[in-house]
Design a protein around this motif. Structure first.
Motif, PDB file in Angstrom:
ATOM      1  N   MET A   1      -6.459  48.884  13.754  1.00 35.28           N
ATOM      2  CA  MET A   1      -5.880  47.969  12.733  1.00 35.28           C
ATOM      3  C   MET A   1      -5.086  47.029  13.534  1.00 35.28           C
ATOM      4  O   MET A   1      -4.601  47.539  14.455  1.00 35.28           O
ATOM      5  N   ARG A   2      -5.060  45.883  13.151  1.00 33.20           N
ATOM      6  CA  ARG A   2      -4.222  44.716  13.704  1.00 33.20           C
ATOM      7  C   ARG A   2      -2.936  44.360  13.081  1.00 33.20           C
ATOM      8  O   ARG A   2      -2.860  44.495  12.018  1.00 33.20           O
ATOM      9  N   PRO A   3      -2.033  43.884  13.980  1.00 34.50           N
ATOM     10  CA  PRO A   3      -0.861  43.496  13.242  1.00 34.50           C
ATOM     11  C   PRO A   3      -1.192  42.154  12.613  1.00 34.50           C
ATOM     12  O   PRO A   3      -2.117  41.425  12.708  1.00 34.50           O
ATOM     13  N   LEU A   4      -0.206  41.981  11.270  1.00 40.82           N
ATOM     14  CA  LEU A   4      -0.221  40.870  10.601  1.00 40.82           C
ATOM     15  C   LEU A   4      -0.020  39.433  11.636  1.00 40.82           C
ATOM     16  O   LEU A   4       0.743  39.414  12.331  1.00 40.82           O
ATOM     17  N   HIS A   5      -0.879  38.407  11.197  1.00 39.14           N
ATOM     18  CA  HIS A   5      -0.500  37.049  11.827  1.00 39.14           C
ATOM     19  C   HIS A   5       0.503  36.292  11.126  1.00 39.14           C
ATOM     20  O   HIS A   5       0.842  36.691   9.812  1.00 39.14           O
ATOM     21  N   ASP A   6       0.993  35.193  11.636  1.00 36.47           N
ATOM     22  CA  ASP A   6       2.130  34.326  11.042  1.00 36.47           C
ATOM     23  C   ASP A   6       1.299  33.757   9.849  1.00 36.47           C
ATOM     24  O   ASP A   6       2.186  33.782   8.806  1.00 36.47           O
ATOM     25  N   GLU A   7       0.230  33.501   9.736  1.00 36.58           N
ATOM     26  CA  GLU A   7      -0.578  33.146   8.632  1.00 36.58           C
ATOM     27  C   GLU A   7      -0.850  33.873   7.386  1.00 36.58           C
ATOM     28  O   GLU A   7      -1.056  33.632   6.361  1.00 36.58           O
TER      29      GLU A   7
ATOM     30  N   GLY B   1      -9.694  43.798   8.961  1.00 35.43           N
ATOM     31  CA  GLY B   1     -10.972  43.093   9.415  1.00 35.43           C
ATOM     32  C   GLY B   1     -11.008  41.742   8.862  1.00 35.43           C
ATOM     33  O   GLY B   1     -10.306  41.290   7.903  1.00 35.43           O
ATOM     34  N   GLU B   2     -12.059  40.949   8.986  1.00 32.13           N
ATOM     35  CA  GLU B   2     -12.320  39.721   8.335  1.00 32.13           C
ATOM     36  C   GLU B   2     -13.973  39.430   8.382  1.00 32.13           C
ATOM     37  O   GLU B   2     -14.379  39.645   9.467  1.00 32.13           O
ATOM     38  N   GLY B   3     -14.220  39.231   7.318  1.00 30.08           N
ATOM     39  CA  GLY B   3     -15.627  38.858   6.996  1.00 30.08           C
ATOM     40  C   GLY B   3     -16.016  37.524   6.491  1.00 30.08           C
ATOM     41  O   GLY B   3     -15.114  36.531   6.699  1.00 30.08           O
ATOM     42  N   THR B   4     -17.119  37.321   5.849  1.00 29.62           N
ATOM     43  CA  THR B   4     -17.551  35.815   5.704  1.00 29.62           C
ATOM     44  C   THR B   4     -16.754  35.451   4.401  1.00 29.62           C
ATOM     45  O   THR B   4     -16.766  34.178   4.154  1.00 29.62           O
ATOM     46  N   THR B   5     -16.402  36.396   3.606  1.00 33.56           N
ATOM     47  CA  THR B   5     -15.772  35.734   2.275  1.00 33.56           C
ATOM     48  C   THR B   5     -14.340  36.226   2.074  1.00 33.56           C
ATOM     49  O   THR B   5     -13.583  35.635   1.526  1.00 33.56           O
ATOM     50  N   ALA B   6     -13.726  37.492   2.925  1.00 35.24           N
ATOM     51  CA  ALA B   6     -12.582  37.810   2.600  1.00 35.24           C
ATOM     52  C   ALA B   6     -11.953  38.300   3.958  1.00 35.24           C
ATOM     53  O   ALA B   6     -12.550  38.934   4.715  1.00 35.24           O
ATOM     54  N   ARG B   7     -10.542  38.337   3.987  1.00 38.83           N
ATOM     55  CA  ARG B   7      -9.701  39.163   4.940  1.00 38.83           C
ATOM     56  C   ARG B   7      -9.254  40.492   4.244  1.00 38.83           C
ATOM     57  O   ARG B   7      -8.818  40.533   3.205  1.00 38.83           O
ATOM     58  N   THR B   8      -9.498  41.572   5.046  1.00 40.82           N
ATOM     59  CA  THR B   8      -9.214  42.778   4.750  1.00 40.82           C
ATOM     60  C   THR B   8      -7.931  43.235   5.255  1.00 40.82           C
ATOM     61  O   THR B   8      -7.753  43.379   6.658  1.00 40.82           O
ATOM     62  N   TYR B   9      -6.978  43.812   4.299  1.00 42.77           N
ATOM     63  CA  TYR B   9      -5.624  44.485   4.847  1.00 42.77           C
ATOM     64  C   TYR B   9      -5.603  45.594   4.449  1.00 42.77           C
ATOM     65  O   TYR B   9      -5.894  46.430   3.354  1.00 42.77           O
TER      66      TYR B   9
ATOM     67  N   VAL C   1      -6.330  49.424   0.269  1.00 48.63           N
ATOM     68  CA  VAL C   1      -7.113  48.368   0.753  1.00 48.63           C
ATOM     69  C   VAL C   1      -6.953  47.189   0.023  1.00 48.63           C
ATOM     70  O   VAL C   1      -7.155  47.083  -1.104  1.00 48.63           O
ATOM     71  N   VAL C   2      -6.445  45.894   0.322  1.00 48.86           N
ATOM     72  CA  VAL C   2      -6.259  44.638  -0.019  1.00 48.86           C
ATOM     73  C   VAL C   2      -7.390  43.647   0.465  1.00 48.86           C
ATOM     74  O   VAL C   2      -7.292  43.528   1.491  1.00 48.86           O
ATOM     75  N   ARG C   3      -8.184  43.164  -0.229  1.00 50.01           N
ATOM     76  CA  ARG C   3      -9.113  42.072   0.195  1.00 50.01           C
ATOM     77  C   ARG C   3      -8.804  40.666  -0.622  1.00 50.01           C
ATOM     78  O   ARG C   3      -8.864  40.559  -1.737  1.00 50.01           O
TER      79      ARG C   3
ATOM     80  N   PRO D   1     -16.305  49.778  20.890  1.00 51.59           N
ATOM     81  CA  PRO D   1     -16.256  48.989  22.041  1.00 51.59           C
ATOM     82  C   PRO D   1     -17.229  48.090  21.673  1.00 51.59           C
ATOM     83  O   PRO D   1     -18.639  48.388  21.368  1.00 51.59           O
ATOM     84  N   GLY D   2     -17.004  46.749  21.480  1.00 51.93           N
ATOM     85  CA  GLY D   2     -18.078  45.475  21.336  1.00 51.93           C
ATOM     86  C   GLY D   2     -18.465  45.384  19.803  1.00 51.93           C
ATOM     87  O   GLY D   2     -19.172  44.372  19.321  1.00 51.93           O
ATOM     88  N   SER D   3     -17.711  46.174  18.836  1.00 47.51           N
ATOM     89  CA  SER D   3     -18.172  45.895  17.594  1.00 47.51           C
ATOM     90  C   SER D   3     -17.006  45.338  16.776  1.00 47.51           C
ATOM     91  O   SER D   3     -15.959  45.040  17.464  1.00 47.51           O
ATOM     92  N   GLU D   4     -17.466  44.932  15.603  1.00 49.34           N
ATOM     93  CA  GLU D   4     -16.260  43.984  14.765  1.00 49.34           C
ATOM     94  C   GLU D   4     -15.386  44.962  14.157  1.00 49.34           C
ATOM     95  O   GLU D   4     -15.421  46.179  14.008  1.00 49.34           O
ATOM     96  N   PRO D   5     -14.006  44.708  14.041  1.00 52.09           N
ATOM     97  CA  PRO D   5     -13.240  45.350  13.221  1.00 52.09           C
ATOM     98  C   PRO D   5     -13.607  46.016  11.941  1.00 52.09           C
ATOM     99  O   PRO D   5     -14.496  45.133  11.189  1.00 52.09           O
TER     100      PRO D   5
END
Length: 306
Positions: free
Chosen positions: A1-7, A22-30, A41-43, A299-303
């Motif tokens: 998990m990554r911290p929330l960004h300012d946006e 993570g982040e996909g092509t249509t949504a950001r997942t929290y 899980v919120v998308r 390692p090397g994979s997407e979140p």
């Protein structure tokens, strides 16, 4: 998990956001928290897609379809906004490591575990297909392992995204391919995609679980996508008892692949507390015991972004 960004918003609907998954092509997942502090899980759908009337209409239809899922092997819809300015939906949080992480750390799964994996995933896919949804992105990173069996956290909602189109029948065309080795021939060829594409991906995922690699990872000619479209799968290391079933899932012609119900019948695996080898089961139990610790990307994979 990554911290929330300012946006990033601090909350969506009634849910407080804790961090990015993570982040996909249509949504950001929290990862979020419900009012009672239950993890969810919120998308959140991309704003530009939310301004497309056709996308909004399809998103609403898909969320309504997902609400009818029986919950056998899948997450469940808890809440959604399909009409407001910001589109989003929330699902149950299924704690546990991914299949990818588990196999990388503990090695391929034995025969009994593979049968449970095949049966549970096929049951989940059958449930999605029955309500008119397709997963569309099944790979080892999109499967979570629990103490009593595997789960599919992703519901196939809004996966026909930017760079794709949708037919009148809801068939996704031109889906963005994150892991071509686990996609179907019709996906890598940019052809119309139906539910049988998920069955092909299931065969690839089962191969990974059985061998530690995909069925099209090896080969001296062409790209992985070329081998998916035209090549023969490498199944020599798959247990003989499951080789015929997996080979049937990997048939190039979608019309000749088994239905998920047939996979369930042939696999005949029963989920339960002993579905994994002891050492692996203990590690999975540790991960499940902390629902606020989402799967870590390899390692090397997407979140993680189901």
């Amino acid at each position: 998990m990554r911290p929330l960004h300012d946006e990033d918003p601090s909350s969506v609907g009634a849910y407080r956001l804790v961090g990015r998954l993570g982040e996909g092509t249509t949504a950001r997942t929290y990862l979020g928290a419900a009012p009672d502090d239950t993890p969810v899980v919120v998308r959140v759908i991309r704003a530009d897609l939310g301004r497309d009337p056709a996308f909004r209409a399809r998103f609403g239809e898909e969320v309504d379809a997902a609400r009818r899922l029986p919950g056998l092997g899948t997450a469940m819809i808890l809440d959604a906004d399909t009409t407001g300015r910001q589109l989003w939906y929330a699902t149950t949080h299924l704690p546990g490591p991914t299949l990818e992480e588990t196999v990388r750390r503990h090695g391929p799964l034995p025969g009994h575990s593979l049968r449970v994996l095949a049966g549970r995933l096929a049951t989940a896919l059958g449930g999605l297909h029955a309500v008119g949804l397709q997963h569309g992105r099944l790979d080892p990173a999109s499967v979570l392992l629990g103490t009593d069996g595997p789960w599919l956290p992703g519901l196939g909602i809004a996966h026909g995204s930017a760079g794709s189109s949708v037919t009148a029948d809801g068939v996704v065309i031109g889906t963005v391919l994150d892991s071509p080795g686990f996609r179907s021939p019709e996906q890598v060829r940019d052809l119309p995609v139906g539910p049988a594409a998920d069955v092909f991906s299931l065969g690839s995922v089962l191969t990974f679980a059985a061998t530690g690699g995909g069925p099209f990872d090896r080969g001296g000619v062409g790209s992985v996508a070329d081998r998916v479209a035209e090549g023969d799968p490498e199944l020599g290391d798959v247990p003989a008892s499951l080789r015929t079933l997996i080979a049937a899932c990997l048939v190039k012609d979608p019309a000749h692949r088994p239905a998920p119900e047939e996979v369930v019948r042939v696999a005949a695996g029963t989920p339960g507390p002993t579905w994994l080898p002891a050492a692996c089961a203990a590690w999975v139990a540790e991960r499940v015991a902390n629902p606020w610790e989402p799967p870590e990307p390899m390692p090397g994979s997407e979140p993680y972004a189901p």
